[in-house]
Design a protein around this motif. Structure first.
Motif, PDB file in Angstrom:
ATOM      1  N   VAL A 229      19.281 -35.807 -49.150  1.00 29.90           N
ATOM      2  CA  VAL A 229      19.508 -36.438 -47.842  1.00 29.90           C
ATOM      3  C   VAL A 229      20.821 -37.208 -47.917  1.00 29.90           C
ATOM      4  O   VAL A 229      20.923 -38.232 -48.611  1.00 29.90           O
ATOM      5  CB  VAL A 229      18.360 -37.396 -47.477  1.00 29.90           C
ATOM      6  N   GLU A 230      21.835 -36.713 -47.230  1.00 28.08           N
ATOM      7  CA  GLU A 230      23.146 -37.370 -47.240  1.00 28.08           C
ATOM      8  C   GLU A 230      23.133 -38.603 -46.343  1.00 28.08           C
ATOM      9  O   GLU A 230      22.502 -38.619 -45.281  1.00 28.08           O
ATOM     10  CB  GLU A 230      24.226 -36.399 -46.759  1.00 28.08           C
ATOM     11  N   ARG A 231      23.855 -39.655 -46.799  1.00 31.99           N
ATOM     12  CA  ARG A 231      24.005 -40.879 -46.003  1.00 31.99           C
ATOM     13  C   ARG A 231      25.487 -41.237 -45.909  1.00 31.99           C
ATOM     14  O   ARG A 231      26.240 -41.054 -46.874  1.00 31.99           O
ATOM     15  CB  ARG A 231      23.226 -42.038 -46.633  1.00 31.99           C
ATOM     16  N   LYS A 232      25.916 -41.771 -44.767  1.00 32.21           N
ATOM     17  CA  LYS A 232      27.334 -42.054 -44.541  1.00 32.21           C
ATOM     18  C   LYS A 232      27.863 -43.163 -45.443  1.00 32.21           C
ATOM     19  O   LYS A 232      28.926 -43.042 -46.047  1.00 32.21           O
ATOM     20  CB  LYS A 232      27.570 -42.433 -43.073  1.00 32.21           C
ATOM     21  N   ASP A 233      27.145 -44.248 -45.509  1.00 34.29           N
ATOM     22  CA  ASP A 233      27.666 -45.428 -46.194  1.00 34.29           C
ATOM     23  C   ASP A 233      26.903 -45.766 -47.473  1.00 34.29           C
ATOM     24  O   ASP A 233      26.888 -46.923 -47.914  1.00 34.29           O
ATOM     25  CB  ASP A 233      27.619 -46.642 -45.246  1.00 34.29           C
TER      26      ASP A 233
ATOM     27  N   PRO B 222      23.541 -40.538 -51.631  1.00 35.90           N
ATOM     28  CA  PRO B 222      22.495 -39.704 -51.042  1.00 35.90           C
ATOM     29  C   PRO B 222      21.130 -39.998 -51.648  1.00 35.90           C
ATOM     30  O   PRO B 222      21.027 -40.441 -52.797  1.00 35.90           O
ATOM     31  CB  PRO B 222      22.954 -38.278 -51.378  1.00 35.90           C
TER      32      PRO B 222
ATOM     33  N   LEU C  78      13.992 -43.942 -45.714  1.00 42.31           N
ATOM     34  CA  LEU C  78      14.332 -42.638 -45.135  1.00 42.31           C
ATOM     35  C   LEU C  78      13.944 -42.683 -43.665  1.00 42.31           C
ATOM     36  O   LEU C  78      12.766 -42.758 -43.322  1.00 42.31           O
ATOM     37  CB  LEU C  78      13.573 -41.522 -45.863  1.00 42.31           C
ATOM     38  N   THR C  79      14.935 -42.657 -42.786  1.00 40.41           N
ATOM     39  CA  THR C  79      14.683 -42.775 -41.343  1.00 40.41           C
ATOM     40  C   THR C  79      14.539 -41.390 -40.710  1.00 40.41           C
ATOM     41  O   THR C  79      14.949 -40.382 -41.301  1.00 40.41           O
ATOM     42  CB  THR C  79      15.843 -43.509 -40.662  1.00 40.41           C
TER      43      THR C  79
ATOM     44  N   GLN D  11      16.263 -40.112 -38.351  1.00 40.93           N
ATOM     45  CA  GLN D  11      17.586 -39.530 -38.130  1.00 40.93           C
ATOM     46  C   GLN D  11      18.122 -38.883 -39.412  1.00 40.93           C
ATOM     47  O   GLN D  11      18.654 -37.763 -39.394  1.00 40.93           O
ATOM     48  CB  GLN D  11      18.562 -40.603 -37.628  1.00 40.93           C
ATOM     49  N   LEU D  12      17.969 -39.594 -40.533  1.00 38.36           N
ATOM     50  CA  LEU D  12      18.425 -39.051 -41.818  1.00 38.36           C
ATOM     51  C   LEU D  12      17.624 -37.821 -42.211  1.00 38.36           C
ATOM     52  O   LEU D  12      18.177 -36.828 -42.695  1.00 38.36           O
ATOM     53  CB  LEU D  12      18.305 -40.123 -42.908  1.00 38.36           C
TER      54      LEU D  12
END
Length: 418
Positions: free
Chosen positions: A288-292, A295, A313-314, A316-317
């Motif tokens: 699961v990639e995250r912007k800031d 992962p 883990l939301t 959206q993610l």
């Protein structure tokens, strides 16, 4: 990369893994440990609507069974499709069976398993034989309507006055175990009543009991209990574009911090993570990639669920990660379809585009009551005013006042004109 050869114990463990229930598991043990031969399994599907991503759920298990060394027979149940409330018109059945075969093969290849031990059987190739028909008559002769309705309650569409074909459906599915010469039948948990019908009734006509493997039912992506072709929001087509997949997943129901009944989490657990573990060329971890931030990397569904409940883990993610992984699985299926003119032609024959034969017919204008129209026309020529109920008032009212019927109007008009 070739899959590693499994020991008999490992094979049995994989066969029984990731299932909601197994009936008569000793049959599996006997075939592999005592008879020392591949387990023969059949999974059937009625060839009705287009296969969608919900088909990944049984196909992942079929892939595991193939990896375990089983011989798999896929029953393309064309006659069942017609019997189930006539979902598939007989004229389309042949082409839909061909469409299903190509789709299922492409789907299993996308998971990266060897399909050399995969066999397709068309239901009508043996279900119209004299022997099968006589056995069906035997079952019909000993099965009460209430028992047939109960057996097919979760699979066949029923109402207060069901079609006879829907009642025969579970009887035929039981007989298929004998005529396909298998050890085990595989299906969803919704098939359990049909499986128990087979266990109870096949011995009554002289045939042996089979084992049964049952998948858990995976919730749909919308409000439905399972992914269904009839619920547009609940299903993703196997040939949907990457953009369409992203759009549908974005709209998918995914309640924050709730795991139970969450179709997105269920799809990741029962399809994506198991597909990644089977495919020899894909990383087995769900990323699961995250912007800031770094992962999130999951090797187990349990840890993923823990993080989801904790809101680490939301939704959206999770949806974004599922979109990426699902499109990776679908890419070879789309490519195979685009490269095959024959498959494309079969699709047109199997699912012909709906024709709009309704020509636009100009509706005649409703000009109202002829009596009132006549009075209004006369009023325009005289010094009178037309009232809402059709009569007129004014100095010349007697000359143009019309009665309530067309006949009376014409009589009055002719008198005045004279």
């Amino acid at each position: 990369m070739a899959a590693p050869q499994l020991t008999p114990t490992e094979s049995i463990a994989l066969i029984k893994a990731n299932l909601a229930e197994v009936l008569n598991p000793e049959i599996i043990d006997d075939v592999i440990l005592t008879q020392k031969r591949p387990l023969k399994v059949y999974w059937g599907t009625a060839t009705t609507g287009k296969p969608h991503c919900g088909y990944f759920v049984p196909m992942i298990k079929v892939a595991e069974l193939l990896a375990a060394g089983c011989h798999i027979k896929i029953l393309l149940a064309d006659l069942h499709g017609y019997l189930d409330n006539m979902k598939a018109p007989m004229a389309l059945v042949e082409f839909r069976a061909k469409y299903y075969e190509r789709t299922i093969k492409a789907l299993l290849r996308a998971v990266g398993v060897d399909i050399s031990r995969l066999e397709f059987v068309l239901g009508s190739s043996y279900q119209l034989s004299r022997e099968y028909t006589l056995d069906r008559f035997k079952l019909e002769g000993m099965t009460r309507i209430s028992a047939a309705q109960k057996a097919g309650a979760e699979v066949v569409k029923q109402d207060n006055d069901p079609f006879l074909g829907g009642l025969v459906y579970p009887l035929m599915q039981a007989l298929d175990e004998q005529y396909l010469d298998v050890d085990v039948q595989f299906g969803g948990l919704d098939q359990r009543k049909i499986f128990t019908f087979a266990l109870e009734n096949l011995p009554r006509i002289g045939y042996k009991v089979r084992g049964h493997l049952m998948n858990a039912m995976v919730p749909g992506l919308g409000e439905e209990a399972k992914m269904s072709a009839s619920d547009v929001d609940s299903k993703i087509d196997l040939l949907d574009s990457p953009e369409a997949v992203a759009k549908k997943l974005k709209k998918a129901k995914c309640v924050p911090k709730e795991v139970a009944g969450n179709g997105v989490i269920a799809f990741v657990e029962h399809v994506i993570m198991r597909a990644l573990s089977l495919h020899p060329d894909l990383d087995s971890k769900f990323v699961v990639e995250r912007k800031d931030a770094e992962p999130l990397i999951y090797e187990s569904a349990e840890k993923l669920k823990e993080d989801y409940i904790a809101d680490i883990l939301t939704p959206q993610l999770l949806k974004a990660a599922l979109t990426t992984h699902l499109n990776t699985l679908l890419a070879p299926i789309r490519a195979e379809f685009q490269a095959s003119k024959e498959w494309q032609d079969i699709e047109v024959e199997a699912y012909p585009p709906e024709k709009d034969d309704k020509k636009k017919v100009k509706k005649p204008k409703d000009k109202g009551d002829p009596a009132k129209r006549a009075a209004a026309a006369a009023a325009r020529k005289a010094n009178v005013v037309t009232q809402p109920d059709g009569h007129v008032e004014g100095p010349d009212a007697e000359k143009v006042n019309a009665g309530p019927s067309t006949t009376e109007v014409l009589e009055k008009l002719s008198v005045k004109d004279a």
